[in-house]
Design an enzyme around this catalytic site. Structure first.
Site, PDB file in Angstrom:
ATOM      1  N   ASP A  78     -20.045  -2.795  -1.151  1.00 27.28           N
ATOM      2  CA  ASP A  78     -19.480  -2.591   0.173  1.00 27.28           C
ATOM      3  C   ASP A  78     -20.389  -1.608   0.895  1.00 27.28           C
ATOM      4  O   ASP A  78     -20.507  -0.450   0.490  1.00 27.28           O
ATOM      5  CB  ASP A  78     -18.059  -2.025   0.044  1.00 27.28           C
ATOM      6  CG  ASP A  78     -17.415  -1.780   1.406  1.00 27.28           C
ATOM      7  OD1 ASP A  78     -18.061  -2.069   2.446  1.00 27.28           O
ATOM      8  OD2 ASP A  78     -16.265  -1.294   1.441  1.00 27.28           O
ATOM      9  N   LYS A 129     -20.036   1.392  11.998  1.00 34.97           N
ATOM     10  CA  LYS A 129     -20.421   2.809  12.071  1.00 34.97           C
ATOM     11  C   LYS A 129     -21.879   2.976  12.470  1.00 34.97           C
ATOM     12  O   LYS A 129     -22.187   3.745  13.370  1.00 34.97           O
ATOM     13  CB  LYS A 129     -20.230   3.487  10.720  1.00 34.97           C
ATOM     14  CG  LYS A 129     -19.081   2.993   9.898  1.00 34.97           C
ATOM     15  CD  LYS A 129     -17.777   3.617  10.290  1.00 34.97           C
ATOM     16  CE  LYS A 129     -16.667   2.915   9.546  1.00 34.97           C
ATOM     17  NZ  LYS A 129     -15.468   3.653   9.435  1.00 34.97           N
ATOM     18  N   TRP A 154     -11.680   3.521  -0.641  1.00 35.44           N
ATOM     19  CA  TRP A 154     -11.132   3.239   0.688  1.00 35.44           C
ATOM     20  C   TRP A 154      -9.775   2.535   0.512  1.00 35.44           C
ATOM     21  O   TRP A 154      -9.678   1.564  -0.268  1.00 35.44           O
ATOM     22  CB  TRP A 154     -12.111   2.343   1.451  1.00 35.44           C
ATOM     23  CG  TRP A 154     -11.687   1.971   2.838  1.00 35.44           C
ATOM     24  CD1 TRP A 154     -11.210   2.809   3.810  1.00 35.44           C
ATOM     25  CD2 TRP A 154     -11.724   0.652   3.412  1.00 35.44           C
ATOM     26  NE1 TRP A 154     -10.949   2.092   4.957  1.00 35.44           N
ATOM     27  CE2 TRP A 154     -11.250   0.778   4.736  1.00 35.44           C
ATOM     28  CE3 TRP A 154     -12.107  -0.605   2.959  1.00 35.44           C
ATOM     29  CZ2 TRP A 154     -11.155  -0.325   5.595  1.00 35.44           C
ATOM     30  CZ3 TRP A 154     -12.013  -1.687   3.803  1.00 35.44           C
ATOM     31  CH2 TRP A 154     -11.547  -1.541   5.109  1.00 35.44           C
TER      32      TRP A 154
HETATM   33  N1  KET Z   1     -15.637  -0.299   3.724  1.00 39.34           N
HETATM   34  C1  KET Z   1     -15.483   1.049   3.721  1.00 39.34           C
HETATM   35  C2  KET Z   1     -15.900   1.808   2.526  1.00 39.34           C
HETATM   36  C3  KET Z   1     -14.945   1.657   4.859  1.00 39.34           C
HETATM   37  O1  KET Z   1     -14.828   2.969   4.832  1.00 39.34           O
HETATM   38  C4  KET Z   1     -14.555   0.906   5.973  1.00 39.34           C
HETATM   39  C5  KET Z   1     -13.929   1.541   7.133  1.00 39.34           C
HETATM   40  C6  KET Z   1     -14.770  -0.482   5.917  1.00 39.34           C
HETATM   41  C7  KET Z   1     -15.308  -1.052   4.782  1.00 39.34           C
HETATM   42  C8  KET Z   1     -14.420  -1.440   7.016  1.00 39.34           C
HETATM   43  O2  KET Z   1     -14.874  -1.164   8.243  1.00 39.34           O
HETATM   44  P1  KET Z   1     -14.960  -2.312   9.366  1.00 39.34           P
HETATM   45  O3  KET Z   1     -14.520  -1.629  10.591  1.00 39.34           O
HETATM   46  O4  KET Z   1     -14.060  -3.440   8.946  1.00 39.34           O
HETATM   47  O5  KET Z   1     -16.378  -2.723   9.372  1.00 39.34           O
HETATM   48  N2  KET Z   1     -13.431   2.703   7.073  1.00 39.34           N
HETATM   49  C9  KET Z   1     -12.875   3.520   8.158  1.00 39.34           C
HETATM   50  C10 KET Z   1     -12.036   2.800   9.155  1.00 39.34           C
HETATM   51  C11 KET Z   1     -10.877   2.037   8.599  1.00 39.34           C
HETATM   52  O6  KET Z   1     -10.149   2.517   7.722  1.00 39.34           O
HETATM   53  O7  KET Z   1     -10.697   0.886   9.070  1.00 39.34           O
HETATM   54  C12 KET Z   1     -12.150   4.737   7.560  1.00 39.34           C
HETATM   55  O8  KET Z   1     -12.083   4.861   6.327  1.00 39.34           O
HETATM   56  O9  KET Z   1     -11.706   5.596   8.334  1.00 39.34           O
END
Ligand code: KET
Length: 449
Positions: free
Chosen positions: A259, A295, A178
């Protein structure tokens, strides 16, 4: 006083450079041939921030910015990992609506500050969700859990804690991962290195590369692991491979930092997706875990998640928690109450919990059906290449193998928005939009190398 302020040469240098900055772009007054003290409006030369250069858009969230600017009626946003319904609309889970109604109806609820560590009930339930109801680590009070600002905030707080209190400052992250991971860890004060993860030739796991790289990591190094549904590749180790990774990491004293942003999205089962983490907890060793409810409960904008640190003893866990509070207090003082209350209401009530698992499974199943539909649509078009990885990969994303030129072509000609690494958010796709995407991919593969 620092030498910078006492040495005459450096202070005069400073003054000259400030003056020079002010003079650049300052306009001459045509009337009296002298320098105007008041630059024409629109000039930023008298701003203290005039040297600030425009930063780039975020590689993931910037895709949505570009998408929003496109007036095309056929435009499609497959960038950010955010679930959409078959109608292409964002989804608020029924169970979330119910929990919110319960909260609104409860007039005993107040808006006081939460403790620095967040809502205690939420923290307990979050640990239980990942580690399991009968986890010995929880029973022995060896786990400290603090509510954080979703997955990102949990990673950041965990990283700041490690940078301050752990003897190794190097964190190994998978290649690729990510896009926010390296930035979060670097800014927290850790030094980021990568380990091999994905093999573009097999479109599968480069297990040998992973083992070699972790084997040559210095003892005690931190290793970031995606708990399930690896982003962006959709490729996870098998349980046997996880077991080998666990043994290797424990033998070298490597510190796991999991994560977990997609629990429930890989298999449709919360427990099955928690297995890799539970394997590491079961051996009695220590680890960190960042959990996100963005998610799996669709609570993206509520910014609700948790950081857990599993320790060897209850005493250590208590001291670790006291230091986490010192990380959090000057950062944002204490976390918001609403999202934590929604999650707690759902996790503590058997009926709501069951309803959640059904809605979660429905989201996971819809994504799986989109994989099948896209795969079949490409086959029907005779698109060159083996696209079986679309149905084999796990979670929200397909790592298509399309290159950045092909992605740019699809955006320009077909108004399809996705990250330039060729990642598609399958959760943004619907039966209606699959043919448009398949047409675009077909044309991109045929026309752009
Ligand atoms: N870890 C991973 C692996 C991840 O894909 C995301 C979000 C997050 C943590 C953090 O998400 P949060 O909303 O802080 O709980 N990924 C998607 C959104 C983004 O980039 O913020 C994405 O990859 O599209």
């Amino acid at each position: 006083m620092s030498p910078e302020f006492t040495s005459p040469s450096s202070s005069s240098d400073r003054r000259i450079s400030v003056l020079a900055r002010h003079l650049v772009g300052v306009e001459m007054d045509p009337q009296n041939d002298s320098i105007s003290a008041f630059p024409t409006s629109g000039s930023d030369s008298n701003s203290a921030f005039s040297h600030v250069v425009r930063g780039p858009e975020d590689p993931i969230l910037g895709v949505t910015v570009a998408y929003n600017k496109d007036p095309s009626p056929v435009k499609l946003n497959l960038g950010v990992g955010a679930y959409r319904t078959e109608e292409g609309k964002p989804l608020v889970l029924n169970v979330v609506r119910k929990a919110e109604q319960l909260l609104v109806n409860d007039t005993s609820r107040v808006k006081e500050y939460l403790p620095i560590t967040g809502l205690a009930e939420f923290n307990k339930l979050s640990a239980k969700l990942m580690f399991g109801a009968n986890s010995p680590a929880i029973q022995e009070n060896r786990v400290t859990t603090v509510q954080c600002l979703s997955g990102t905030g949990s990673l950041r707080v965990g990283a700041e804690f490690l940078a301050k209190h752990y003897h190794q400052r190097t964190i190994y992250i998978p290649q690729p991962t990510w896009g926010n991971h390296p930035k979060i860890f670097t800014l927290a004060g850790l030094s980021v290195k990568t380990y091999r993860y994905y093999d573009p030739v097999t479109r599968g796991l480069n297990f040998q590369g992973l083992v070699e790289d972790l084997n040559s990591a210095p003892s005690g190094a931190i290793v970031l692991l995606h708990a399930c549904a690896h982003n962006p590749t959709g490729v996870d180790p098998t349980f046997q491979q996880w077991e080998q990774i666990r043994k290797l990491m424990r033998s070298k004293g490597l510190m796991p930092f999991f994560d977990s942003a997609y629990q429930g999205f890989a298999s449709g089962s919360l427990d099955a997706d928690a297995q890799p983490v539970r394997m590491f907890v079961a051996d009695g060793g220590e680890l960190l875990l960042a959990q996100s409810y963005a998610k799996n409960m669709g609570l993206y904008g509520e910014r609700i998640g948790a950081l857990s640190i599993v320790c060897k003893t209850a005493d250590v866990a208590g001291r670790v928690e006291s230091q986490l509070k010192l990380v959090i207090r000057p950062m944002y003082s204490n976390p918001p109450i609403h999202g934590a209350s929604i999650v707690a209401a759902i996790l503590k009530d058997r009926d709501l919990y069951n309803e959640w698992t059904i809605e979660l499974k429905a989201m996971a199943d819809r994504i799986i059906s989109m994989r099948q539909k896209l795969f079949e649509a490409l086959r029907a078009r005779g698109t060159p290449g083996d696209w079986s990885h679309i149905v084999k990969q796990i979670g929200m994303f397909t790592f298509t193998g399309l290159n950045s030129k092909q992605v740019a072509f699809m955006t320009k000609e077909y108004h399809i928005y996705m990250t330039s690494d060729g990642r598609i958010s399958m959760a943004g796709l619907s039966s209606k939009t699959v043919p448009h995407l398949a047409d675009a991919m077909h044309a991109a593969v045929k026309r752009v190398v």
